[in-house]
Design an enzyme around this catalytic site. Structure first.
Site, mmCIF file in Angstrom:
data_model
loop_
_atom_site.group_PDB
_atom_site.id
_atom_site.type_symbol
_atom_site.label_atom_id
_atom_site.label_comp_id
_atom_site.label_asym_id
_atom_site.label_seq_id
_atom_site.Cartn_x
_atom_site.Cartn_y
_atom_site.Cartn_z
ATOM 1 N N TYR A 51 0.818 -1.224 0.000
ATOM 2 C CA TYR A 51 0.000 0.000 0.000
ATOM 3 C C TYR A 51 0.848 1.269 0.000
ATOM 4 C CZ TYR A 51 -4.454 -2.469 0.607
ATOM 5 O OH TYR A 51 -5.582 -3.235 0.411
ATOM 6 N N GLU A 139 2.584 -5.730 -8.051
ATOM 7 C CA GLU A 139 1.944 -6.436 -6.939
ATOM 8 C C GLU A 139 2.087 -7.957 -7.066
ATOM 9 O OE1 GLU A 139 -2.004 -4.823 -7.066
ATOM 10 O OE2 GLU A 139 -1.360 -2.874 -6.290
HETATM 11 O O1 CDP Z 1 -8.826 -0.812 -3.154
HETATM 12 P P1 CDP Z 1 -8.949 0.298 -4.176
HETATM 13 O O2 CDP Z 1 -7.850 0.270 -5.223
HETATM 14 O O3 CDP Z 1 -10.321 0.337 -4.802
HETATM 15 O O4 CDP Z 1 -8.832 1.673 -3.372
HETATM 16 P P2 CDP Z 1 -7.575 2.584 -2.991
HETATM 17 O O5 CDP Z 1 -7.971 4.003 -3.227
HETATM 18 O O6 CDP Z 1 -6.321 2.082 -3.646
HETATM 19 O O7 CDP Z 1 -7.437 2.385 -1.413
HETATM 20 C C1 CDP Z 1 -6.899 1.195 -0.882
HETATM 21 C C2 CDP Z 1 -7.756 0.755 0.282
HETATM 22 O O8 CDP Z 1 -7.655 1.711 1.333
HETATM 23 C C3 CDP Z 1 -9.257 0.675 -0.001
HETATM 24 O O9 CDP Z 1 -9.647 -0.518 -0.663
HETATM 25 C C4 CDP Z 1 -9.831 0.787 1.387
HETATM 26 O O10 CDP Z 1 -9.789 -0.469 2.074
HETATM 27 C C5 CDP Z 1 -8.856 1.755 2.082
HETATM 28 N N1 CDP Z 1 -9.358 3.150 2.111
HETATM 29 C C6 CDP Z 1 -9.893 3.675 3.282
HETATM 30 O O11 CDP Z 1 -9.999 2.963 4.282
HETATM 31 N N2 CDP Z 1 -10.335 4.968 3.312
HETATM 32 C C7 CDP Z 1 -10.258 5.754 2.224
HETATM 33 N N3 CDP Z 1 -10.697 7.014 2.276
HETATM 34 C C8 CDP Z 1 -9.693 5.255 1.040
HETATM 35 C C9 CDP Z 1 -9.258 3.938 1.000
#
Ligand code: CDP
Ligand code: MG
Length: 155
Positions: A51, A139
């Site tokens: 991440y 990844e």
């Molecule tokens: O997983 P995805 O690629 O859709 O989203 P991301 O923007 O890459 O963010 C990674 C992960 O961080 C998300 O899947 C959520 O679990 C978490 N997240 C969060 O808890 N709060 C936010 N405002 C944005 C992301």
């Protein structure tokens, strides 16, 4: 569009709620094919590296704890890591997953049906899916060694 490979992680909320099979079933039904699968004990180093694009954001520390199972009492930080392949696999897996925020995700998607935003604002959304060819390559290499993945055989 050529065949692609993409990384999927079954996140601890899905594991805790016994939704692992459902996630796999939806990806299967979408036409994606498994090319790699293993349980991983997620070190803090691996979680942070996975991440790293989110380092410095307000949700980063909790996100690292979330993927390591600390919010769901998952023993030994275990996460199921999967590599799927198929035509346009990266976008297809993201479509099956749905939008990041379950409250905004289409209700027919995994995240729309089963994800949630906690009272503290943490987004729990069942699965990780790579978001681009560059992310997928990075990844997959982070979570798997080459010998653990079936690579398409040239015909
Ligand atoms: O997983 P995805 O690629 O859709 O989203 P991301 O923007 O890459 O963010 C990674 C992960 O961080 C998300 O899947 C959520 O679990 C978490 N997240 C969060 O808890 N709060 C936010 N405002 C944005 C992301
Ligand atoms: Mg992402």
């Amino acid at each position: 569009m050529a065949s692609q490979q993409t990384l999927i992680l079954i996140k601890p909320d899905a594991a805790k709620r016994r939704l692992t099979g459902l996630v796999i079933d939806r990806l299967d039904a979408a036409g994606l094919t498994l090319a790699g699968a293993k349980m991983v004990s997620v070190s803090e180093k691996l979680a942070k590296e996975h991440y790293k694009e989110h380092e410095g954001k307000h949700f980063y520390a909790d996100l690292v704890r979330y993927i390591r199972g600390e919010h769901h009492a998952i023993p030994d930080q275990r996460v199921l890591a999967l590599v799927y392949e198929g035509e346009d696999a990266i976008a297809l897996a993201r479509k099956v997953a749905g939008a990041t925020n379950p409250e905004k995700a289409d209700p027919s998607t995994l995240r729309g049906s089963f994800g949630r935003v906690t009272t503290t604002g943490q987004i729990e959304n069942l699965l990780h899916a790579s978001d681009s060819p560059a992310s997928a390559e990075r990844e997959i290499n982070l979570w798997f060694s080459p010998s653990e993945i079936i690579r398409p055989v040239a015909k």
